[in-house]
Motif scaffolding. Structure first.
Motif, PDB file in Angstrom:
ATOM      1  N   PRO A  47      16.465 -15.921  -4.499  1.00  0.00           N
ATOM      2  CA  PRO A  47      16.823 -16.199  -6.078  1.00  0.00           C
ATOM      3  C   PRO A  47      17.422 -14.951  -6.651  1.00  0.00           C
ATOM      4  N   THR A  48      18.280 -15.109  -7.818  1.00  0.00           N
ATOM      5  CA  THR A  48      18.446 -13.713  -8.591  1.00  0.00           C
ATOM      6  C   THR A  48      17.760 -13.925 -10.103  1.00  0.00           C
ATOM      7  N   ASP A  49      16.963 -14.687 -10.182  1.00  0.00           N
ATOM      8  CA  ASP A  49      16.240 -14.911 -11.268  1.00  0.00           C
ATOM      9  C   ASP A  49      14.781 -14.704 -11.258  1.00  0.00           C
ATOM     10  N   ALA A  91      11.158  -5.689   0.493  1.00  0.00           N
ATOM     11  CA  ALA A  91      11.540  -4.511  -0.214  1.00  0.00           C
ATOM     12  C   ALA A  91      11.978  -3.474   1.032  1.00  0.00           C
ATOM     13  N   ASN A  92      11.370  -3.609   2.212  1.00  0.00           N
ATOM     14  CA  ASN A  92      11.463  -2.746   3.379  1.00  0.00           C
ATOM     15  C   ASN A  92      12.690  -2.779   4.139  1.00  0.00           C
ATOM     16  N   GLU A  93      12.788  -3.560   5.141  1.00  0.00           N
ATOM     17  CA  GLU A  93      13.689  -3.768   6.090  1.00  0.00           C
ATOM     18  C   GLU A  93      14.777  -4.734   6.310  1.00  0.00           C
ATOM     19  N   THR A  94      15.086  -5.211   4.815  1.00  0.00           N
ATOM     20  CA  THR A  94      15.984  -6.209   4.525  1.00  0.00           C
ATOM     21  C   THR A  94      17.110  -5.701   3.424  1.00  0.00           C
ATOM     22  N   TYR A  95      18.345  -5.956   3.637  1.00  0.00           N
ATOM     23  CA  TYR A  95      19.228  -5.612   2.592  1.00  0.00           C
ATOM     24  C   TYR A  95      19.225  -6.820   1.359  1.00  0.00           C
ATOM     25  N   LEU A  96      18.819  -6.356   0.294  1.00  0.00           N
ATOM     26  CA  LEU A  96      19.040  -7.384  -0.731  1.00  0.00           C
ATOM     27  C   LEU A  96      19.979  -6.969  -1.907  1.00  0.00           C
ATOM     28  N   PRO A  97      20.832  -7.852  -2.206  1.00  0.00           N
ATOM     29  CA  PRO A  97      21.913  -7.610  -3.102  1.00  0.00           C
ATOM     30  C   PRO A  97      21.259  -6.950  -4.422  1.00  0.00           C
ATOM     31  N   PRO A  98      21.652  -6.132  -5.262  1.00  0.00           N
ATOM     32  CA  PRO A  98      21.085  -5.670  -6.538  1.00  0.00           C
ATOM     33  C   PRO A  98      20.255  -6.908  -7.570  1.00  0.00           C
ATOM     34  N   ALA A  99      20.987  -7.959  -7.490  1.00  0.00           N
ATOM     35  CA  ALA A  99      20.426  -8.972  -8.345  1.00  0.00           C
ATOM     36  C   ALA A  99      18.959  -9.398  -7.810  1.00  0.00           C
ATOM     37  N   VAL A 100      19.252  -9.478  -6.393  1.00  0.00           N
ATOM     38  CA  VAL A 100      18.116 -10.241  -5.630  1.00  0.00           C
ATOM     39  C   VAL A 100      16.975  -9.294  -5.939  1.00  0.00           C
ATOM     40  N   ALA A 135      16.148  -6.960  -7.994  1.00  0.00           N
ATOM     41  CA  ALA A 135      15.928  -6.965  -9.141  1.00  0.00           C
ATOM     42  C   ALA A 135      14.910  -7.975  -9.625  1.00  0.00           C
ATOM     43  N   ALA A 136      15.350  -9.083  -9.278  1.00  0.00           N
ATOM     44  CA  ALA A 136      14.389 -10.344  -9.328  1.00  0.00           C
ATOM     45  C   ALA A 136      13.113 -10.356  -8.644  1.00  0.00           C
ATOM     46  N   LEU A 137      13.291  -9.595  -7.560  1.00  0.00           N
ATOM     47  CA  LEU A 137      12.062  -9.522  -6.852  1.00  0.00           C
ATOM     48  C   LEU A 137      10.940  -8.646  -7.611  1.00  0.00           C
ATOM     49  N   TYR A 138      11.420  -7.424  -8.063  1.00  0.00           N
ATOM     50  CA  TYR A 138      10.573  -6.559  -8.913  1.00  0.00           C
ATOM     51  C   TYR A 138      10.139  -7.349 -10.310  1.00  0.00           C
TER      52      TYR A 138
END
Length: 309
Positions: free
Chosen positions: A189-191, A221-230, A232-235
């Motif tokens: 999710p990006t939300d 957060a560590n060993e995966t590539y997360l798109p910026p929006a994803v 941001a949603a994680l944090y």
């Protein structure tokens, strides 16, 4: 304690805002001064000190605290609308730290890996360094390599089957059922609300085990590539976890200074035995660094196992 010492203590660990960002804060402070002078009094907490001459300040008792707080605000806080972030983490507000981290994540470049590429991460750990090559789409064979030269295969999942290994050697003709574990998580999710629901539905610990949920956040957060929006949603989702605590003046596993966020332990956990994970962000940029025992020192996208950015 004199006023200068108090001001120094209040501002010593606060990062300075750029001069162009101080206008609004300075204007508010000067407006307060002007209003007080117009009434020929200085409001200092609950103390009101009459002045006999205009433009003369008298500081007593709580006045020093008021001055320190005012100067801290002008030195430390740039207007949110100018920099896109909330006040810095020196106030030790965990929600503000994570929201700043989300805002910073949104501004990072996005270079999505291709299906045949690998997400590379180099991590400094207490026992040495770890390098990982994780298949972007989860279908190619990746690898984890340690400082001592040992390597651990990360078999890709193709057609629902993955190669079985004994140590570093593949067992000929032996496979097992699998589901691809992609290193590129564009499916998340990006939300923030939707991400929080996802984390609660897929967390590794039991109900109410927020420390385990923190480890799940760390794993993403560590060993995966997360798109910026994803990312941001994680944090943003992490900011919704109850019982968060910010830790000022913490360092990551490489000794880089930052501000940390930690989750509470379960009531049944022994605090002498169970130590919460502290996730560390850079104090100036709010970019993710690692934890108080580990540090992500390099990352990127590469074309093959063994290559580095």
């Amino acid at each position: 304690m004199d006023e200068l010492q108090l001001i120094a203590e209040r501002t010593g660990s606060v990062p300075l805002a750029e001069s162009g960002a101080l206008g609004a804060a300075r204007a508010r402070l000067m407006a307060e001064i002007a209003a007080a002078e117009a009434e020929n009094v200085v409001p200092l907490g609950e103390n009101v000190v009459p002045l006999k001459k205009p433009r003369r300040w008298v500081w007593i008792g709580a006045g020093a605290v008021g001055l320190a707080a005012a100067i801290t605000a002008v030195v430390a806080l740039a207007p949110v609308e100018q920099v896109g972030l909330e006040p810095p983490a020196a106030a030790a507000d965990p929600v503000a730290v994570l929201r700043n981290a989300a805002a910073a994540a949104l501004k990072t470049p996005d270079t999505p890996p291709k299906p045949g590429q690998f997400v590379y991460t180099k991590t400094k750990q207490p026992d040495g360094e770890r390098e990982s090559w994780v298949s972007a789409d989860g279908t190619h064979d990746g690898m984890i390599k340690m400082t001592d030269g040992s390597a651990f295969p990360l078999p890709g999942c193709r057609n629902g089957q993955a190669q079985v290994y004994k140590g570093e050697e593949p067992l000929k003709g032996v496979t097992e059922p699998c589901t691809p574990s992609p290193g590129y998580r564009k499916d998340l999710p990006t939300d923030a609300d939707a991400m929080f629901a996802y984390l609660n539905a897929h967390h590794s610990g039991g109900k109410g085990d927020f420390n385990a949920l923190g480890k799940d956040i760390l794993a993403l957060a560590n060993e995966t590539y997360l798109p910026p929006a994803v990312r941001a949603a994680l944090y943003g989702a992490a900011a919704k976890v109850p019982g968060l605590r910010a830790v000022d003046h913490v360092k990551d596993g490489a000794g880089r200074p930052g501000v940390g966020i930690t989750w509470p332990l379960r009531p049944e956990d022994d605090p002498k035995m169970a130590k919460p994970v502290v996730i560390v962000f850079a104090a100036d940029t709010f970019l993710y660094l690692g934890t108080n025992s580990t540090a992500v020192t390099a990352s990127g996208v590469v074309d093959a196992v063994g290559r580095r950015p």
